[in-house]
Design a protein around this motif. Structure first.
Motif, short mmCIF file in Angstrom:
data_model
loop_
_atom_site.label_atom_id
_atom_site.label_comp_id
_atom_site.label_asym_id
_atom_site.label_seq_id
_atom_site.Cartn_x
_atom_site.Cartn_y
_atom_site.Cartn_z
N ASN A 12 -15.92 39.75 6.07
CA ASN A 12 -14.73 39.39 4.85
C ASN A 12 -13.47 38.93 5.85
O ASN A 12 -12.57 38.19 5.58
CB ASN A 12 -14.22 40.47 4.13
N SER A 13 -13.14 39.87 6.93
CA SER A 13 -11.97 39.55 7.83
C SER A 13 -12.01 38.30 8.39
O SER A 13 -10.98 37.42 8.41
CB SER A 13 -11.90 40.54 8.84
N VAL A 14 -13.25 37.83 8.98
CA VAL A 14 -13.31 36.51 9.67
C VAL A 14 -13.35 35.32 8.41
O VAL A 14 -12.76 34.37 8.67
CB VAL A 14 -14.80 36.53 10.41
N ARG A 15 -13.98 35.70 7.34
CA ARG A 15 -13.88 34.74 6.30
C ARG A 15 -12.35 34.26 6.09
O ARG A 15 -11.93 33.15 5.73
CB ARG A 15 -14.72 35.17 5.05
N PHE A 47 -15.06 24.81 3.03
CA PHE A 47 -15.89 25.92 2.44
C PHE A 47 -16.21 27.06 3.52
O PHE A 47 -16.64 26.55 4.75
CB PHE A 47 -17.27 25.68 1.70
N CYS A 48 -16.00 28.35 3.05
CA CYS A 48 -16.43 29.42 4.29
C CYS A 48 -16.79 30.51 3.28
O CYS A 48 -16.02 30.97 2.48
CB CYS A 48 -15.47 29.77 5.05
N GLY A 49 -17.91 30.94 3.55
CA GLY A 49 -18.51 32.31 2.89
C GLY A 49 -19.69 32.79 3.66
O GLY A 49 -20.27 32.40 4.62
N TYR A 50 -19.80 34.16 2.88
CA TYR A 50 -20.96 34.80 3.64
C TYR A 50 -21.65 35.50 2.75
O TYR A 50 -21.32 35.98 1.62
CB TYR A 50 -20.24 35.72 4.79
N ARG A 72 -21.44 30.81 6.30
CA ARG A 72 -21.76 29.37 6.05
C ARG A 72 -20.27 28.61 6.32
O ARG A 72 -19.15 29.08 5.74
CB ARG A 72 -22.18 28.93 4.73
N ILE A 73 -20.12 27.67 7.05
CA ILE A 73 -18.74 26.96 7.34
C ILE A 73 -19.11 25.46 7.14
O ILE A 73 -20.07 24.94 7.59
CB ILE A 73 -18.03 27.33 8.47
N ARG A 109 -11.78 29.93 16.26
CA ARG A 109 -10.47 30.16 16.21
C ARG A 109 -10.21 31.17 15.22
O ARG A 109 -9.29 32.18 15.53
CB ARG A 109 -9.83 28.83 15.45
N GLY A 110 -11.13 31.46 14.27
CA GLY A 110 -10.85 32.58 13.43
C GLY A 110 -11.17 34.07 14.14
O GLY A 110 -10.62 34.96 13.84
N LEU A 111 -12.23 33.98 14.81
CA LEU A 111 -12.47 35.00 15.59
C LEU A 111 -11.42 35.34 16.70
O LEU A 111 -10.94 36.60 16.93
CB LEU A 111 -13.95 35.19 16.44
N ASN A 112 -11.10 34.41 17.43
CA ASN A 112 -9.73 34.69 18.22
C ASN A 112 -8.50 35.13 17.29
O ASN A 112 -7.72 36.24 17.82
CB ASN A 112 -9.62 33.44 18.84
N GLU A 113 -8.31 34.76 16.25
CA GLU A 113 -6.83 35.04 15.46
C GLU A 113 -7.20 36.26 15.18
O GLU A 113 -6.37 37.23 15.29
CB GLU A 113 -6.86 34.15 14.60
N LEU A 114 -8.45 36.83 14.79
CA LEU A 114 -8.70 38.29 14.18
C LEU A 114 -8.56 39.13 15.41
O LEU A 114 -8.18 40.25 15.27
CB LEU A 114 -10.11 38.35 13.44
N SER A 115 -8.97 38.75 16.50
CA SER A 115 -8.79 39.59 17.61
C SER A 115 -7.27 39.84 17.93
O SER A 115 -7.08 41.00 18.26
CB SER A 115 -9.67 38.92 19.05
N ASP A 116 -6.78 38.85 18.04
CA ASP A 116 -5.07 38.88 18.31
C ASP A 116 -4.51 39.91 17.29
O ASP A 116 -3.79 40.75 17.61
CB ASP A 116 -4.44 37.57 18.26
N VAL A 117 -5.01 39.86 15.93
CA VAL A 117 -4.36 40.70 14.91
C VAL A 117 -4.86 42.07 15.13
O VAL A 117 -3.96 42.99 15.06
CB VAL A 117 -4.73 40.14 13.49
N CYS A 118 -6.09 42.42 15.51
CA CYS A 118 -6.55 43.70 15.50
C CYS A 118 -5.77 44.19 16.84
O CYS A 118 -5.44 45.43 16.96
CB CYS A 118 -8.08 43.81 15.93
N GLN A 119 -5.46 43.57 17.97
CA GLN A 119 -4.71 43.97 19.23
C GLN A 119 -3.24 44.19 18.65
O GLN A 119 -2.59 45.21 19.18
CB GLN A 119 -4.81 43.00 20.35
#
Length: 114
Positions: free
Chosen positions: A37-40, A51-54, A67-68, A82-92
């Motif tokens: 859900n976080s990456v979506r 579209f992006c869903g899991y 699915r993207i 990009r989504g994984l990198n941004e999520l990593s930045d937010v978590c950091q």
């Protein structure tokens, strides 16, 4: 399939033969709704994503089908990266902010009360 002693891949890309690079299913192993859900959410903020869903295939399996679909000829791997990198930045950022506040609290507890 991974044999004994072999590591299973964390990420697989599933794409039909001759399919557009902008429409891909990724399989994330050993993950659940926390990451899904976080990456979506992060990916859906991208304007080039249609579209992006899991889905989680079964409660007893710890894998996500992600699915993207993109527009404008952009490969689906780009919004995922990009989504994984941004999520990593937010978590950091959250971790750094939390640690700073913990340190401030500890310092305030060490000072004698007046």
């Amino acid at each position: 399939m991974a044999g004994e002693g072999e590591k299973k891949p964390v990420l697989e890309m599933v794409q039909a033969d001759g399919a557009d690079e902008g429409c891909v299913t990724f399989v994330l192993h050993d993950e659940d709704h926390t990451l899904g859900n976080s990456v979506r959410y992060m990916i859906m903020k991208t304007v080039d994503v249609d579209f992006c869903g899991y889905t989680i295939t079964h409660p007893s399996e710890s894998k996500i089908n992600f699915r993207i679909q993109t527009r404008g000829g952009i490969p689906a791997t780009e919004p995922l990266r990009r989504g994984l990198n941004e999520l990593s930045d937010v978590c950091q950022h959250v971790l750094n902010t939390f640690q700073a506040r913990v340190n401030e609290f500890k310092e305030s507890q060490e000072q004698p009360m007046e």
